[in-house]
Design a protein around this motif. Structure first.
Motif, PDB file in Angstrom:
ATOM      1  N   GLU A 223       6.923   7.585   9.574  1.00  0.00           N
ATOM      2  CA  GLU A 223       6.456   6.528   8.674  1.00  0.00           C
ATOM      3  C   GLU A 223       6.721   5.151   9.267  1.00  0.00           C
ATOM      4  O   GLU A 223       5.902   4.240   9.164  1.00  0.00           O
ATOM      5  CB  GLU A 223       7.105   6.689   7.294  1.00  0.00           C
ATOM      6  N   ARG A 225       6.780   4.424  12.432  1.00  0.00           N
ATOM      7  CA  ARG A 225       5.787   4.191  13.482  1.00  0.00           C
ATOM      8  C   ARG A 225       4.433   3.863  12.874  1.00  0.00           C
ATOM      9  O   ARG A 225       3.720   2.973  13.344  1.00  0.00           O
ATOM     10  CB  ARG A 225       5.680   5.422  14.396  1.00  0.00           C
ATOM     11  N   ALA A 226       4.101   4.566  11.798  1.00  0.00           N
ATOM     12  CA  ALA A 226       2.816   4.302  11.139  1.00  0.00           C
ATOM     13  C   ALA A 226       2.756   2.850  10.660  1.00  0.00           C
ATOM     14  O   ALA A 226       1.764   2.155  10.837  1.00  0.00           O
ATOM     15  CB  ALA A 226       2.617   5.260   9.968  1.00  0.00           C
ATOM     16  N   LYS A 229       2.219   0.448  13.483  1.00  0.00           N
ATOM     17  CA  LYS A 229       0.895   0.485  14.102  1.00  0.00           C
ATOM     18  C   LYS A 229      -0.174  -0.111  13.204  1.00  0.00           C
ATOM     19  O   LYS A 229      -1.123  -0.717  13.686  1.00  0.00           O
ATOM     20  CB  LYS A 229       0.502   1.927  14.430  1.00  0.00           C
TER      21      LYS A 229
END
Ligand SMILES: Nc1ncnc2c1ncn2[C@@H]1O[C@H](COP(=O)(O)OP(=O)(O)OP(=O)(O)O)[C@@H](O)[C@H]1O
Ligand SMILES: [Mg+2]
Lengths: 351, 499
Positions: A223, A225-226, A229
């Motif tokens: 989560e 990393r999401a 990004k």
């Protein structure tokens, strides 16, 4: 006529692992000007900086010792940066950890070492979190820019430390602005005989591995990393963006706090104002050089420690200033950023 | 006259995949040339090569007979090539004029008024209706596209590439776009237009090139061909039959109930003015309307991204919490957002994108279950025919395949309610057909489906009831049997048919 063309598009695959190498080579090319100016041969300097420390056992151990705090701050910074929270405050969080650790250590008389050291680590982690809390809350409630707040709190922390050391904690014996020495049973054991590599190194490696696992294998890490990004899409997918960023900011602060614990418990055994020569900021370099990945962060922490150790050799053998290593680190950061940017382009020779 | 653009033997590989395979492609001066092909056929890739964004692995490009090497968009622009991509490249905080001039300032100092005057003149000469001083981030998609066109023209392009320009436009805007393209053609410019709609190919183009799996499978004069022939060329087999909703009798309980929504946007504009609607289980309700009449806001509220000033939404009797996407998807509301980039995280893998919305189902005590994640991805990739491997980064997929990720994720888990905003935008004929089938399947299952689309044909094809949205409220309702296109059209533009 040949000329250089730069075009957009990802760098070819074979080039990517070479990027850190290129950054290092370019940096040393740049820095050799300074070395010449200081009256030494760049080749000798490179030898002293990069090779010599690796040839001797004691210097190799020094590298591990020197890598300890910057590995922790590097991991701390990376955890925050991964989700797009730019924590520049690892330096202050480190000192917060150091204060609590020193307090626990000084009052740990009579406790078994495991308990004393465990308490110091916990206290230091909590202190780092606490010091990271305000900017994190301001960010998640009011969208106040964390770069500014975390950076400002570093200065505030230095004042707090200096107030402590000149006031209630001034060493009663020597009168120096340093805290009383921590209890013997709170001092970190040395893990390599005849060296100053202490338990903190193991803590740092374990933390780095844990974060590695967390980012790659847990829901929380995915989560984060999401969010880093594509924040909007992360929100759409039901990730509680504010809560996750808050958590990452606190974890980041806590890990930075551990770096302070290590310096107090494993190196100095008391709190002083010059505990950290900017480990928190070096953490930013470590995290960036390591491309925010844990293997990268571990490698770059070791590499920067090597340069630090090498600068001492170079100073001794060639009489170049030790500050050389600071210059190299700063140059390395700039060059790496430039190379990372170039990574999005291709360079072609053409007519 | 030699072709203005000639691409010969163009090959482009991405790793093991050959996106373009020895493509020959040419453009005559003053022609409108349609580029056709299924999702992932390699259309965008070919155009990105022409625009200098990608370098071909083999092949050459000639402009006016001269071999050129286009290694950057800057060079392509100098060579007279303009590109309006599927995803716009605009600075949201700048004005229209600033966006147009950006990168092509001409002199070091900028004169804001002079700048907007010249941009305004360019726009006027093309009969492009646009406020050059508006902030781009506040414009509708259709208007942003006009800014992109203006940008290309301002740079004096001779060949304008448009990658799926109509996918984001309402019917009226499509007609307006075609008028603009004809004006450009009248001035001797050439246009390359990518589209998935065959009627558009016949409405606007003189020549068509069809790609399949990275190869040219045909190049014909439009007037010598037929929609059926082109469709067959594209998919390589007899085309699919059109799925159509014919069973309008079903009467289940109301599953989605929207009451009196009011919403003011950040600038204080009223976007929803007491909008109410209901959708029953087994029913497809189509919302028709010109873009910018509150559709986006309605979708934002229903998908959990925005809160209205007042009003309520219930799903199967339970109140729908606002601004809580997780809670919305827990109520088994499948969400297909109108902007793909808001639904997919390009820098994560396909498999991660396929599970993130229900990540808790793939987690054991906080730990990701890799095997399940991969199995889920493989199953959905197969079921929805996504052309990708589970570990590919989502952003390397073609536009249509990115849309399929969203569809697979939302329709793959037995939803109660489906909020489908422009679900077939950018999809090829086969895929569109497929989505329509999937929506009809959901209807069969008894899900309540709200279909918001700017494609009136799609709405007529699928809906049991048709609502017309105008200025933030429902201006009229039609049962599918007695829907009159002209009445719907009139309501969409704010006319009162009964007055
Ligand atoms: N940068 C990239 N890296 C890897 N693969 C890519 C990249 N760009 C495109 N591809 C692949 O190349 C193929 C062709 O893609 P392209 O975008 O050209 O298709 P398209 O014809 O424009 O499709 P659509 O109609 O869906 O937009 C696809 O399979 C896509 O996954
Ligand atoms: Mg495309």
């Amino acid at each position: 006529m040949l000329n250089l063309k730069i075009e957009r598009g990802p760098a070819p695959l074979w080039l990517r692992p070479l990027i850190p190498v290129i950054a290092v080579v370019v940096t040393f090319a740049l820095v050799s000007v300074l070395i010449l100016w200081a009256g030494a041969s760049p080749f000798d300097a490179v030898y002293q900086l990069l090779i010599n420390p690796l040839t001797r056992t004691s210097a190799r151990a020094d590298i591990l010792m020197m890598a300890t705090p910057i590995l922790l701050t590097g991991v701390a910074v990376a955890v925050a940066f991964v989700c797009g929270y730019y924590n520049i405050g690892a330096e202050g969080q480190l000192y917060a950890g150091a204060i609590f650790a020193a307090w626990v250590g000084v009052n740990a008389e009579g406790l078994p070492p495991v308990v004393a050291i465990g308490l110091m680590l916990i206290a230091g982690f909590l202190a780092g979190m606490l010091w990271a809390l305000l900017p994190a809350l301001l960010k998640s409630w009011l969208s106040v820019d964390e770069v500014v707040t975390t950076l400002l709190l570093n200065s505030v922390m230095l004042f707090i430390v200096s107030a402590l050391l000149n006031g209630p904690w001034r060493d009663p014996v020597s009168g120096w602005p340093q805290s009383p020495t921590i209890a013997l049973n709170a001092q970190f054991p040395v893990i390599i005989a005849r060296s100053r590599v202490h338990l903190g190194f193991i803590v740092a490696v374990v933390v780095a591995l844990a974060v590695w696992w967390m980012l790659a294998r847990t829901r929380f890490g995915l989560e984060l990393r999401a969010i880093g990004k594509n924040r909007e899409a992360a929100q759409f997918l039901g990730i509680p963006v504010r809560r996750r960023v808050l958590a990452a900011a606190l974890i980041s602060g806590g890990i930075a706090g551990l770096a302070g614990v290590g310096e107090v418990g494993g190196i100095h055994y008391y709190l002083i104002g010059s505990l950290s020569p900017g480990f928190g900021y070096t953490g930013i370099i470590v995290a960036t050089l390591g491309a925010l990945t844990m293997p990268g962060v571990m490698l770059s922490a070791l590499f920067l420690a090597l340069i630090n150790r090498g600068a001492i050799s170079a100073n001794r053998e060639l009489d170049v200033p030790v500050y050389l290593s600071d210059v190299i680190q700063a140059a390395l950061l700039l060059v790496t950023l430039a190379v990372l940017l170039l990574n999005r382009y291709r360079i072609r020779w053409g007519r | 006259m030699p072709p203005i653009i000639e691409m010969r033997g163009i090959t482009k590989r991405f790793g093991a995949l050959t996106a373009n395979d020895g493509i020959d492609f040419s453009i005559e001066p003053g022609e409108i040339h349609a580029l056709l092909g299924e999702n992932g056929a390699g259309k965008s890739t070919l155009m990105k090569i022409l625009y200098g964004l990608y370098q071909p692995d083999a092949g050459e490009i000639r402009i006016n007979g001269q071999p050129v090497r286009l290694t950057s968009p800057a060079e392509a622009i100098v060579s007279g090539i303009g590109f309006v991509s599927q995803h716009f490249a605009l600075v949201p905080k700048f004005t229209v004029a600033e966006n147009v001039v950006l990168g092509h300032e001409g002199s070091r100092t900028l004169h804001p008024t002079a700048m907007s005057t010249t941009v305004m003149e360019t726009a006027a000469s093309l009969r492009l209706l646009i406020d050059v001083n508006a902030i781009v981030g506040r414009l509708s998609v259709g208007e942003q596209q006009r800014v992109e066109i203006l940008k290309a023209l301002y740079r004096d392009c001779k060949v304008l590439i448009m990658d799926e320009p109509t996918a984001v436009l309402a019917p009226g805007d499509i007609a307006a776009l075609f008028d603009i393209l004809r004006v450009l053609q009248g001035r001797g410019m050439s246009v390359i237009i990518i589209t998935h709609k065959l009627d558009e190919v016949f409405a606007i183009s003189q020549r068509v090139t069809v790609l399949r799996l990275g190869k040219v499978v045909g190049e014909v004069r439009t007037q010598d061909s037929t929609p059926a022939a082109l469709a067959q060329m594209m998919v390589g087999r007899q085309t699919v039959t059109v799925a159509r909703n014919t069973d309008h009798r079903r009467q289940d309980a109301v599953k989605l109930d929207v009451r009196d929504l009011r919403l003011t946007d950040k600038r204080g504009g009223l976007r929803l003015r007491g909008l109410s609607l209901e959708v029953r289980g087994g029913e497809i309700v189509g919302v028709a309307g010109v873009a910018g009449n509150g559709q986006s806001e309605l979708v934002s509220v229903l998908t959990g991204m925005a809160a209205p000033d007042s009003g309520s939404v219930t799903v199967g009797g339970a109140p729908l919490p606002f601004r809580d996407p997780k809670a919305v998807s827990r109520l088994k509301v499948a969400r297909i957002p109108e902007d793909r980039l808001k639904g997919v995280i390009g820098d994560l893998s396909v498999q991660d994108n396929l599970m993130l919305e229900s990540v808790e189902d793939f987690t054991r005590m906080g730990h990701l279950d890799r095997a399940r994640i991969r199995a889920n991805a493989e199953a959905l990739i197969r079921a929805f025919q996504i052309k990708a491997a589970p570990t590919d980064l989502a952003r390397t997929l073609s536009g249509g395949n990115i849309q399929k990720i969203i569809l697979a994720r939302s329709l793959g888990h037995a939803p109660e309610v489906v909020i489908a905003a422009q679900p077939t935008r950018g999809l090829d004929i086969g895929a569109t057909e497929y989505v329509h089938q999937k929506l009809l399947e959901q209807k069969e299952r008894g899900a309540a489906i709200l279909l918001i689309s700017e494609d009136l044909e799609e709405i007529l094809l699928l809906s049991d009831r048709i609502l017309v949205i105008y200025e933030g409220r429902i201006a009229g309702t039609f049962a599918a049997q007695d829907a009159q296109i002209d009445q719907i059209g009139a309501l969409m533009t704010g006319a009162h048919p009964h007055a």
